[in-house]
Design an enzyme around this catalytic site. Structure first.
Site, PDB file in Angstrom:
ATOM      1  N   ASP A 118      54.790   7.734   9.242  1.00 21.24           N
ATOM      2  CA  ASP A 118      54.025   8.925   9.582  1.00 21.24           C
ATOM      3  C   ASP A 118      52.640   8.882   8.927  1.00 21.24           C
ATOM      4  O   ASP A 118      52.519   8.903   7.700  1.00 21.24           O
ATOM      5  CB  ASP A 118      54.810  10.144   9.089  1.00 21.24           C
ATOM      6  CG  ASP A 118      54.159  11.461   9.496  1.00 21.24           C
ATOM      7  OD1 ASP A 118      53.003  11.445   9.961  1.00 21.24           O
ATOM      8  OD2 ASP A 118      54.821  12.507   9.358  1.00 21.24           O
ATOM      9  N   ASP A 134      43.098   7.172  15.246  1.00 19.25           N
ATOM     10  CA  ASP A 134      43.214   6.687  16.622  1.00 19.25           C
ATOM     11  C   ASP A 134      44.508   7.244  17.202  1.00 19.25           C
ATOM     12  O   ASP A 134      45.507   6.553  17.307  1.00 19.25           O
ATOM     13  CB  ASP A 134      43.219   5.153  16.593  1.00 19.25           C
ATOM     14  CG  ASP A 134      43.359   4.548  17.981  1.00 19.25           C
ATOM     15  OD1 ASP A 134      43.304   5.297  18.968  1.00 19.25           O
ATOM     16  OD2 ASP A 134      43.543   3.318  18.059  1.00 19.25           O
TER      17      ASP A 134
END
Lengths: 259, 259
Positions: A121, A139
């Protein structure tokens, strides 16, 4: 675009992943139905996400890419000789796996010795990092599914903490034709945390409207004031130092979004 | 884009004309299946075709628009107080008729007293004109159907003759992602006739790839060297003086097309 055939489709732990072969754009990766990248036009997004912040920073050494499991931004980051290490924090290992298989010219540099791949994560990785990175690139997909947390003020505060005292970060922030509210909200959130906040654009044919925005938050260096001698020649297809500067000239309706 | 309903469709003397109502872009005009304009994004094309050459010329008084029967470029031209007369040479009267009916905010200025509408062949109009115009805008379809002649060296030579000794002309020249050859050919043809030739871009969501190019041929004034004091404030949604300059900064793959 015309789809010739589907190369892979699966529901991963996090999202629906599809790779298709198209007539005009070569192989394309979709996540939850959104275009992530295509072989034909991927260079625009990847170059513009990587090189604008990297040339803004005078000596980027430690770089983090959040999301970006296709490896395209990493490939561009590695073109900067000052970079010692680039970390990829991608939540979905399947994105990496199938990008390597079907988009090798994009993902191929993920095996470079300067790259550290962390499947996990990105939000948590940021929360646990302090004073560590010169540049951080976010991104991500749109703020749905696994990317929701990546469009919060708490995340930008975490990024600020994870950056060194002169760090720069950039996030993709969708298109101004249909997502003006998203751009506005991110811009104002980032502005509350970073002394320098800037929006820039690039043309990406496979993304909705073809006009994409990126938001930069910077602690010290202004991306529109990079001196000419700081640029060096780069193997690129879209980015040039002139494009770096021109990308910050916003169409009037776009500058009005962030007023 | 999702089409809600078709408002008009007919085979005119010259081409297939369709007006449709869409979900995301409002009413749209198609000629021979190609998008001409949409209510949502028309301002980009019309502003960028008109204002770049008009601000390049220090005092444009007589202007010709070839094609452009929807009236959008004319609307923008009329925002320049120096303009005394603008002539429209549109081959297909039906384009004017149905633009007035279904795209009134685009075509509405065709009734301005400074506008002269000539329904006829733009190529012939150019051939019969000499030393007459300060600016000429070629607002054509792709080089198929009635526009084939508008992409020839003979046409550009005619434009040069129709312009005054310090005249400027601009033509739409399609997109660099799929029409590189067209851009290259026009650029080199124009360069043989005009001392100053420049390419610039704009983002137009409803056009293929979203990145559109315009080619300028100029006898005296360089569009990238317009001094700052020459710009005045304009009612626009895309064009600004910063965008005027930034539009000439080409992505590397585009500058390589015209090398």
């Amino acid at each position: 675009m015309k789809i010739k055939r589907t190369l892979h489709t699966e529901q991963t732990e996090f999202q629906k992943l599809e790779v298709v072969e198209t007539e005009e754009f070569g192989n394309m990766l979709f996540l939850d139905g959104m275009v992530m990248t295509s072989q034909k036009d991927e260079f625009v997004y990847h170059e513009m996400m990587a090189h604008v912040p990297l040339f803004t920073h005078p000596k980027p050494e430690y770089v983090l890419v959040v999301g970006g499991g296709d490896g395209g931004v990493i490939r561009e980051v590695l073109k900067h000789p000052s970079v010692k290490k680039v970390t990829l924090a991608e939540i979905d290992g399947k994105v990496i796996e199938y990008s390597k298989k079907y988009l090798p010219e994009i993902a191929g540099k993920l095996d470079d010795p300067r790259v550290e791949v962390k499947v996990g994560d990105g939000f948590m990785h940021i929360a646990q990092s302090e004073n560590q990175y010169d540049c951080i690139m976010v991104d991500s997909t749109e703020p749905v599914g696994p990317a929701v947390n990546l469009f919060t003020k708490g995340f930008y505060a975490g990024i600020s903490k994870a950056l060194k005292e002169d760090g720069v970060f950039v996030a993709q922030t969708d298109n101004p034709w249909f997502k003006a509210d998203l751009i506005k909200n991110v811009y104002h959130d980032v502005k509350e945390i970073f002394p320098i906040t800037r929006l820039y654009t690039a043309n990406i044919p496979t993304y909705p409207s073809g006009l994409w925005t990126f938001t930069i938050g910077s602690k010290k260096y202004d991306p529109i004031e990079v001196s000419d001698d700081r640029f060096f020649d780069l193997d690129s297809k879209y980015y040039t130092k002139e494009i770096h500067k021109a990308a910050f000239a916003l169409p009037k309706f776009v500058s009005e979004i962030i007023k």
